[in-house]
Design an enzyme around this catalytic site. Structure first.
Site, PDB file in Angstrom:
ATOM      1  N   GLU A   1      -9.677 -10.694  -7.306  1.00  0.00           N
ATOM      2  CA  GLU A   1      -8.686  -9.621  -7.142  1.00  0.00           C
ATOM      3  C   GLU A   1      -7.515  -9.753  -8.109  1.00  0.00           C
ATOM      4  O   GLU A   1      -7.016  -8.747  -8.633  1.00  0.00           O
ATOM      5  CB  GLU A   1      -8.190  -9.621  -5.693  1.00  0.00           C
ATOM      6  CG  GLU A   1      -9.284  -9.179  -4.720  1.00  0.00           C
ATOM      7  CD  GLU A   1      -8.904  -9.328  -3.263  1.00  0.00           C
ATOM      8  OE1 GLU A   1      -9.751  -9.020  -2.396  1.00  0.00           O
ATOM      9  OE2 GLU A   1      -7.758  -9.749  -2.964  1.00  0.00           O
TER      10      GLU A   1
ATOM     11  N   TYR B   1     -12.338  -2.361  -3.736  1.00  0.00           N
ATOM     12  CA  TYR B   1     -12.863  -2.473  -2.369  1.00  0.00           C
ATOM     13  C   TYR B   1     -14.394  -2.389  -2.336  1.00  0.00           C
ATOM     14  O   TYR B   1     -14.961  -1.985  -1.310  1.00  0.00           O
ATOM     15  CB  TYR B   1     -12.253  -1.387  -1.488  1.00  0.00           C
ATOM     16  CG  TYR B   1     -10.869  -1.724  -0.964  1.00  0.00           C
ATOM     17  CD1 TYR B   1     -10.655  -2.844  -0.161  1.00  0.00           C
ATOM     18  CD2 TYR B   1      -9.776  -0.900  -1.232  1.00  0.00           C
ATOM     19  CE1 TYR B   1      -9.397  -3.147   0.336  1.00  0.00           C
ATOM     20  CE2 TYR B   1      -8.504  -1.202  -0.737  1.00  0.00           C
ATOM     21  CZ  TYR B   1      -8.328  -2.325   0.049  1.00  0.00           C
ATOM     22  OH  TYR B   1      -7.082  -2.628   0.549  1.00  0.00           O
TER      23      TYR B   1
ATOM     24  N   LYS C   1       0.826  -1.214   0.000  1.00  0.00           N
ATOM     25  CA  LYS C   1       0.000   0.000   0.000  1.00  0.00           C
ATOM     26  C   LYS C   1       0.865   1.271   0.000  1.00  0.00           C
ATOM     27  O   LYS C   1       2.074   1.217   0.263  1.00  0.00           O
ATOM     28  CB  LYS C   1      -0.938  -0.041   1.211  1.00  0.00           C
ATOM     29  CG  LYS C   1      -1.973  -1.173   1.156  1.00  0.00           C
ATOM     30  CD  LYS C   1      -2.957  -1.100   2.328  1.00  0.00           C
ATOM     31  CE  LYS C   1      -4.043  -2.160   2.247  1.00  0.00           C
ATOM     32  NZ  LYS C   1      -5.038  -2.052   3.352  1.00  0.00           N
TER      33      LYS C   1
ATOM     34  N   ASN D   1      -2.226   0.368   6.710  1.00  0.00           N
ATOM     35  CA  ASN D   1      -1.668  -0.846   7.317  1.00  0.00           C
ATOM     36  C   ASN D   1      -0.778  -1.659   6.380  1.00  0.00           C
ATOM     37  O   ASN D   1      -0.647  -2.871   6.517  1.00  0.00           O
ATOM     38  CB  ASN D   1      -2.796  -1.695   7.918  1.00  0.00           C
ATOM     39  CG  ASN D   1      -3.833  -2.076   6.876  1.00  0.00           C
ATOM     40  OD1 ASN D   1      -3.691  -1.753   5.705  1.00  0.00           O
ATOM     41  ND2 ASN D   1      -4.872  -2.777   7.312  1.00  0.00           N
TER      42      ASN D   1
HETATM   43  P1  ADP Z   1      -7.994  -6.687   5.559  1.00  0.00           P
HETATM   44  O1  ADP Z   1      -7.193  -5.727   4.712  1.00  0.00           O
HETATM   45  O2  ADP Z   1      -7.212  -7.188   6.745  1.00  0.00           O
HETATM   46  O3  ADP Z   1      -8.605  -7.800   4.752  1.00  0.00           O
HETATM   47  P2  ADP Z   1     -10.655  -5.478   5.609  1.00  0.00           P
HETATM   48  O4  ADP Z   1     -10.909  -6.201   4.342  1.00  0.00           O
HETATM   49  O5  ADP Z   1     -11.641  -5.646   6.712  1.00  0.00           O
HETATM   50  O6  ADP Z   1      -9.209  -5.852   6.198  1.00  0.00           O
HETATM   51  O7  ADP Z   1     -10.544  -3.925   5.330  1.00  0.00           O
HETATM   52  C1  ADP Z   1      -9.884  -3.438   4.170  1.00  0.00           C
HETATM   53  C2  ADP Z   1      -8.987  -2.297   4.565  1.00  0.00           C
HETATM   54  O8  ADP Z   1      -9.792  -1.200   5.016  1.00  0.00           O
HETATM   55  C3  ADP Z   1      -8.042  -2.576   5.731  1.00  0.00           C
HETATM   56  O9  ADP Z   1      -6.863  -3.251   5.346  1.00  0.00           O
HETATM   57  C4  ADP Z   1      -7.775  -1.175   6.233  1.00  0.00           C
HETATM   58  O10 ADP Z   1      -6.854  -0.504   5.376  1.00  0.00           O
HETATM   59  C5  ADP Z   1      -9.137  -0.525   6.075  1.00  0.00           C
HETATM   60  N1  ADP Z   1      -9.957  -0.671   7.287  1.00  0.00           N
HETATM   61  C6  ADP Z   1     -10.696  -1.745   7.647  1.00  0.00           C
HETATM   62  N2  ADP Z   1     -11.337  -1.540   8.822  1.00  0.00           N
HETATM   63  C7  ADP Z   1     -11.006  -0.299   9.218  1.00  0.00           C
HETATM   64  C8  ADP Z   1     -11.356   0.512  10.334  1.00  0.00           C
HETATM   65  N3  ADP Z   1     -12.174   0.054  11.296  1.00  0.00           N
HETATM   66  N4  ADP Z   1     -10.824   1.747  10.412  1.00  0.00           N
HETATM   67  C9  ADP Z   1     -10.000   2.212   9.443  1.00  0.00           C
HETATM   68  N5  ADP Z   1      -9.636   1.510   8.355  1.00  0.00           N
HETATM   69  C10 ADP Z   1     -10.133   0.270   8.228  1.00  0.00           C
END
Ligand code: ADP
Ligand code: MG
Length: 137
Positions: A126, A49, A9, A112
């Site tokens: 994806e 997304y 990212k 993250n």
């Molecule tokens: P992952 O990337 O671990 O699969 P998700 O698919 O739930 O997680 O979410 C996609 C992305 O959206 C996350 O990697 C993060 O960048 C962001 N995200 C998810 N939940 C939150 C939250 N509660 N607050 C802020 N950003 C979030």
């Protein structure tokens, strides 16, 4: 053999740790079978997304994912999907285990450091979202 999509990212490309993250994938037994560095458009980030459309973090997520370059990687290996999820660590970096990519390189819940597909159906969607068949070798 299984394939998954990894994304380095924008916060991680900005920190210049692309090579370090690719090395972590390789050290975990994943092979890079497709790779490109690009800058996502808002339409691409929203489409990628789409499952999160309407959630409170969606706008910030799209803004972040279009804030700088990303590196898209199709990764192949045994148990690639769950193996990469373990290597990434928890979505919330405050909960990410020692030695995981997010523990090392995440800056916040949104920023993250990496994406990884969460299921075989997601992985297929994806990978096909970003790569055509001639780019996966
Ligand atoms: P992952 O990337 O671990 O699969 P998700 O698919 O739930 O997680 O979410 C996609 C992305 O959206 C996350 O990697 C993060 O960048 C962001 N995200 C998810 N939940 C939150 C939250 N509660 N607050 C802020 N950003 C979030
Ligand atoms: Mg996810």
């Amino acid at each position: 053999m299984e394939r998954t999509l990894g994304i380095i990212k924008p916060n991680a490309t900005k920190k210049n740790v692309t090579g370090k993250i690719i090395a972590m994938w390789e050290d975990a037994g994943l092979r890079v079978v497709g790779l490109k560095r690009t800058w996502l458009t808002p339409a691409q980030a929203e489409g990628f997304y789409a499952e999160h459309l309407g959630k409170p973090f969606f706008g910030n997520l799209v803004e972040f994912m279009t804030s700088g370059p990303v590196v898209l990687a199709a990764l192949e290996g045994e148990d690639a999907i769950q193996g990469n999820r373990r290597l990434m660590g928890a979505t919330n970096p405050a909960e990410a285990a020692e030695g995981t990519i997010r523990k090392l390189y995440a800056d916040s819940f949104t920023e993250n450091a990496v994406h990884g597909s969460d299921s075989p159906a997601s992985a297929e969607r994806e990978i096909n979202f970003f790569f055509n068949v001639f780019e996966l070798i």
